[in-house]
Design an enzyme around this catalytic site. Structure first.
Site, PDB file in Angstrom:
ATOM      1  N   SER A 154      36.241  92.847 -19.188  1.00  0.00           N
ATOM      2  CA  SER A 154      34.977  92.498 -18.552  1.00  0.00           C
ATOM      3  C   SER A 154      34.803  93.219 -17.215  1.00  0.00           C
ATOM      4  O   SER A 154      34.676  94.432 -17.166  1.00  0.00           O
ATOM      5  CB  SER A 154      34.907  90.976 -18.408  1.00  0.00           C
ATOM      6  OG  SER A 154      33.635  90.556 -18.018  1.00  0.00           O
ATOM      7  N   ASP A 328      29.748  88.757 -28.832  1.00  0.00           N
ATOM      8  CA  ASP A 328      29.957  88.726 -27.392  1.00  0.00           C
ATOM      9  C   ASP A 328      28.591  88.621 -26.709  1.00  0.00           C
ATOM     10  O   ASP A 328      27.800  89.556 -26.736  1.00  0.00           O
ATOM     11  CB  ASP A 328      30.677  90.001 -26.945  1.00  0.00           C
ATOM     12  CG  ASP A 328      31.134  89.943 -25.495  1.00  0.00           C
ATOM     13  OD1 ASP A 328      30.506  89.217 -24.699  1.00  0.00           O
ATOM     14  OD2 ASP A 328      32.106  90.648 -25.155  1.00  0.00           O
ATOM     15  N   HIS A 359      33.287  86.826 -25.919  1.00  0.00           N
ATOM     16  CA  HIS A 359      33.727  87.490 -24.692  1.00  0.00           C
ATOM     17  C   HIS A 359      35.123  87.052 -24.236  1.00  0.00           C
ATOM     18  O   HIS A 359      35.905  87.876 -23.748  1.00  0.00           O
ATOM     19  CB  HIS A 359      32.712  87.210 -23.579  1.00  0.00           C
ATOM     20  CG  HIS A 359      32.831  88.132 -22.412  1.00  0.00           C
ATOM     21  ND1 HIS A 359      32.463  89.465 -22.476  1.00  0.00           N
ATOM     22  CD2 HIS A 359      33.269  87.926 -21.128  1.00  0.00           C
ATOM     23  CE1 HIS A 359      32.671  90.035 -21.301  1.00  0.00           C
ATOM     24  NE2 HIS A 359      33.162  89.126 -20.474  1.00  0.00           N
TER      25      HIS A 359
END
Length: 395
Positions: A154, A328, A359
């Protein structure tokens, strides 16, 4: 009554103590040695890193970098045989885990205090420009290696794209970049909660600053203890914890280990600057991957133009592997594909073979090792001895 209250107090105190047992203790519980190191950025932030050294002094280096409001604990929470850090050490890698400025582990500066607003005047732009180079340079000097593998999740990928495009000399120090849930472009981001607040990011940031709130979701002892109790298996509120996670990241019941939730709450949220979230919100609103928008006047003063400049992604030459999930809600497939098209010829696009993969599955999923980590390590192993020719392909 007194006995019951004392018991409750002891339980709470025990929960807090376990919560304060961070990355270092989690590594020790896996029966592995661990070292603590600190790197200082050129703008004065003191960053804490943890190393799980390999037996071989000439082992390849793997540098792992966490996402937003997270910490290095993410890489060891799954435990032995399942976490990425443990798997890499077992495979012979010298593993380093970084912590970005402002999280619970890297809250020091050579002259500023976290109580001062100036301490929090940064977004992930500064993190990519200063934090990553400082940590990478420290690791390479300490290990005597010239290159390392970078694994980011991320925001750990966002910061890398900032560094590698703004400081292209760092591309030569990267053997491979494994981007888990890569985030650069966010125009098609699906999370309804984040989408609802993104248009008001400027007002929210201004209001919070006026109220003296500069830190996003700081980890508090009592919040940790309360979160643990609410998310444990016996709690009637556990599904609330689950649904909050799914509302932001995407639904995937099959891969969520509910028993792991109290441990996750011990370490997340780990804190971040309000400006980091504001910068992401700007990307959602604009659909572009560019520097922080200070407003027309601020942009002219900072950039010499009314709008902030986009990051020059074509300058990234390191081999980049974009690992994405169909479900996601933060790193949407269409946004990842846009990033893929913007990057150079050393990029590969790789889908996690699970339809509901979201995610946080990249870090916490029960099947993370078999569905993702084994492939990541296989790709890294290919780059250890001989650098293959650059290629672009999708899977």
């Amino acid at each position: 009554m007194l006995t019951a209250s004392l018991t409750t107090l002891l339980i709470t105190a025990g929960a807090i103590q376990r919560a304060l047992a961070g990355t270092e203790q989690l590594v020790k519980r896996m029966g592995l040695p661990v070292e603590k190191h600190r790197a200082v950025t050129s703008d004065g932030y003191v960053l804490t890193m943890f190393r799980i050294p390999a037996n071989n002094t000439n082992s390849p280096v793997a540098f792992l970098q966490h996402g937003l409001i997270a910490s290095s604990a993410d890489w060891v929470i799954l435990g032995p045989g399942k976490s990425l850090a443990h798997s890499l050490v077992t495979a012979g890698y010298d593993v380093w885990m970084g912590n970005f400025r402002g999280n619970t582990i890297s809250r020091k500066h050579v002259s500023l205090d976290p109580a001062q607003p100036q301490f929090w005047d940064f977004s992930w732009h500064e993190i990519g420009l200063y934090d990553l180079p400082a940590m990478i340079d420290y690791v390479l000097k300490k290990t005597g290696q010239k290159t390392l593998h970078y694994v980011g999740h991320s925001q750990g990928t966002t910061a890398f794209f900032v560094m590698a495009s703004m400081k292209p000399e760092y591309n030569s120090k990267i053997l491979s970049m494994q981007a888990l849930a890569p985030i650069a472009f966010m125009g098609q981001m699906k999370s309804p909660f984040i989408r609802a607040i993104a248009p008001f990011s400027t007002q929210i940031e201004w209001t919070m600053r006026m109220l003296g709130v500069n830190e996003l979701l700081p980890s508090h002892k009592m919040m940790i203890a309360g979160g643990q109790k609410a998310c444990e298996d016996t709690s009637t509120l556990q599904e609330v914890c689950v649904n909050v996670i799914f509302l932001i990241c995407g639904y995937d019941s099959a891969q969520l280990n509910r028993t792991l939730l109290p441990t996750i709450v011990q370490h997340t949220p780990a804190g971040a600057s309000v400006k980091q979230l504001a910068h992401y919100a700007q990307g959602i609103n604009s659909g572009r991957f560019r520097q922080f928008d200070h407003g027309v006047v601020g942009n002219v003063m900072n950039y010499g133009s009314s709008t902030p400049p986009s990051y020059p992604l074509k300058r990234i030459t390191a081999p980049v592997f974009l690992h994405y999930g169909d479900n996601d809600w933060l790193a949407a497939v269409s946004d990842v594909r846009l990033l893929y098209r913007q990057l150079g010829n050393g990029t590969r696009l790789l889908r996690v073979p699970e339809k509901q993969w979201n995610h946080l599955d990249f870090i916490y999923a029960t099947g993370a090792k078999s569905l993702l980590y084994n492939r990541v390590m296989d790709l890294m192993n290919r780059y250890n001895n001989a650098m293959p020719e650059k290629y672009r392909m999708e899977e």
